[in-house]
Design an enzyme around this catalytic site. Sequence first.
Site, mmCIF file in Angstrom:
data_model
loop_
_atom_site.group_PDB
_atom_site.id
_atom_site.type_symbol
_atom_site.label_atom_id
_atom_site.label_comp_id
_atom_site.label_asym_id
_atom_site.label_seq_id
_atom_site.Cartn_x
_atom_site.Cartn_y
_atom_site.Cartn_z
ATOM 1 N N ASP A 1 2.510 -9.493 8.882
ATOM 2 C CA ASP A 1 1.047 -9.628 8.825
ATOM 3 C C ASP A 1 0.715 -11.120 8.750
ATOM 4 O OD1 ASP A 1 0.245 -6.776 8.691
ATOM 5 O OD2 ASP A 1 1.474 -6.821 6.908
ATOM 6 N N MET B 1 0.845 -1.196 0.000
ATOM 7 C CA MET B 1 0.000 0.000 0.000
ATOM 8 C C MET B 1 0.885 1.252 0.000
ATOM 9 S SD MET B 1 -3.407 -1.005 2.069
ATOM 10 C CE MET B 1 -2.822 -0.673 3.697
ATOM 11 N N GLY B 2 2.165 1.085 -0.368
ATOM 12 C CA GLY B 2 3.060 2.238 -0.448
ATOM 13 C C GLY B 2 3.582 2.645 0.915
ATOM 14 N N HIS C 1 8.967 1.192 3.572
ATOM 15 C CA HIS C 1 10.053 1.252 4.549
ATOM 16 C C HIS C 1 10.970 0.057 4.302
ATOM 17 C CE1 HIS C 1 7.748 -1.856 6.499
ATOM 18 N NE2 HIS C 1 6.721 -1.036 6.701
ATOM 19 N N ASP C 2 11.950 -0.124 5.191
ATOM 20 C CA ASP C 2 12.939 -1.192 4.966
ATOM 21 C C ASP C 2 12.312 -2.584 4.947
ATOM 22 O OD1 ASP C 2 14.886 0.633 4.653
ATOM 23 O OD2 ASP C 2 15.861 0.280 6.591
ATOM 24 N N GLY C 3 11.163 -2.736 5.612
ATOM 25 C CA GLY C 3 10.475 -4.030 5.563
ATOM 26 C C GLY C 3 10.012 -4.326 4.146
ATOM 27 N N HIS C 4 9.423 -3.317 3.487
ATOM 28 C CA HIS C 4 9.005 -3.515 2.091
ATOM 29 C C HIS C 4 10.221 -3.749 1.194
ATOM 30 C CE1 HIS C 4 5.617 -0.871 3.575
ATOM 31 N NE2 HIS C 4 4.939 -1.882 3.069
ATOM 32 N N VAL D 1 11.011 -7.403 9.424
ATOM 33 C CA VAL D 1 12.192 -6.555 9.634
ATOM 34 C C VAL D 1 11.917 -5.680 10.860
ATOM 35 C CG1 VAL D 1 13.684 -4.774 8.625
ATOM 36 C CG2 VAL D 1 12.724 -6.575 7.170
ATOM 37 N N GLY E 1 5.066 -10.249 3.692
ATOM 38 C CA GLY E 1 5.850 -10.154 4.925
ATOM 39 C C GLY E 1 5.196 -10.930 6.064
HETATM 40 O O1 PAF Z 1 -0.239 -5.789 3.505
HETATM 41 C C1 PAF Z 1 -0.675 -4.862 2.788
HETATM 42 O O2 PAF Z 1 -0.037 -3.823 2.612
HETATM 43 C C2 PAF Z 1 -2.045 -5.012 2.144
HETATM 44 O O3 PAF Z 1 -2.908 -5.721 2.965
HETATM 45 C C3 PAF Z 1 -1.984 -5.638 0.746
HETATM 46 C C4 PAF Z 1 -1.476 -7.075 0.800
HETATM 47 C C5 PAF Z 1 -1.082 -4.819 -0.150
HETATM 48 C C6 PAF Z 1 -3.379 -5.667 0.121
HETATM 49 O O4 PAF Z 1 -3.900 -4.395 0.007
#
Ligand code: PAF
Length: 293
Positions: free
Chosen positions: A163, A42-43, A46-49, A189, A160
């Site tokens: 979640d 969802m934008g 951060h370092d986790g993404h 992370v 990740g």
């Molecule tokens: O984890 C997230 O950021 C959201 O739940 C996802 C998987 C991008 C779906 O909108």
Amino acid sequence: MTVLTKPEVIDTIDELRSRLCLKRQNIASTGAEARVVLVPTMGALHDGHRALVRRAVALGEIVVVSIFVNPLQFGVNEDLDTYPRTLDADVTALAEEGATFVFAPTAREMYPDGASSTRVTAGAIGGLYEGAARPGHFDGMLTVVNKLFNIVEPDLAVFGQKDAQQVFLVERMIADLNLRVSLEVVPTVRETSGLALSSRNHNLDEPARAAARSLSAGLAAAASAALKGVPAAIVAAHAVIGAQTLVKLDYLVVVHPHTYLPVADDYRGPARMLVAAVVGSTRLIDNISLDIP
Ligand code: PAF
């Protein structure tokens, strides 16, 4: 000096599909593999993404990062309008990590008929834990993830572990609906303090940030105490988290990794502890794997 290639930013489904098709053909024509890996986000990266994208780049030749703040997974009183939107900075970060495409559609592009369209339902587990606190959240999440799978047709998708319930439900959806995608799960992370990285951490002021560290500290205490069984693990986590007045605990539960149902007190085997709390005014979640001998 290294010159970074910016990923192509695409906001329509048709354009993404045709660019992906071309890219696949170009790579395949050289005789090389052309695996497509999707990282749904969802934008507000951060370092986790970034760790998810690095894993995706290691696993495939074409990496699509979707950036879409999905209205379907936010409840009426939640932070849809204030959720951070930082597309330019996100694209720069994704260039550094080597993503190929950024898919950043509008809500109208994803839901041209509005919210009254077909949904994927998350079933009974989707109504527990995060789902109990956020009714409809997981139906909305699975619906958009399923749409993204259909749009991108990835060979792999990277999520990740932070979640954990989301990962469990996406795994279930893939199996239940026979989707042709494999799931790769990347460990959470954390800051050196142990706090799990989250786009919502930026809402924490210093006292709230200090209190929030008790979530990971409580989980770590539980993992050590798990040697003595499930009740000991729960008591250990409560002792650490309960000491923080700024932390309003929502749930703390030990679940079976294959069912996500709470385990009995005398359970032995692999398990996962899930925690959620409102810290200051920010809802945070975390989890840890437990081994109960
Ligand atoms: O984890 C997230 O950021 C959201 O739940 C996802 C998987 C991008 C779906 O909108």
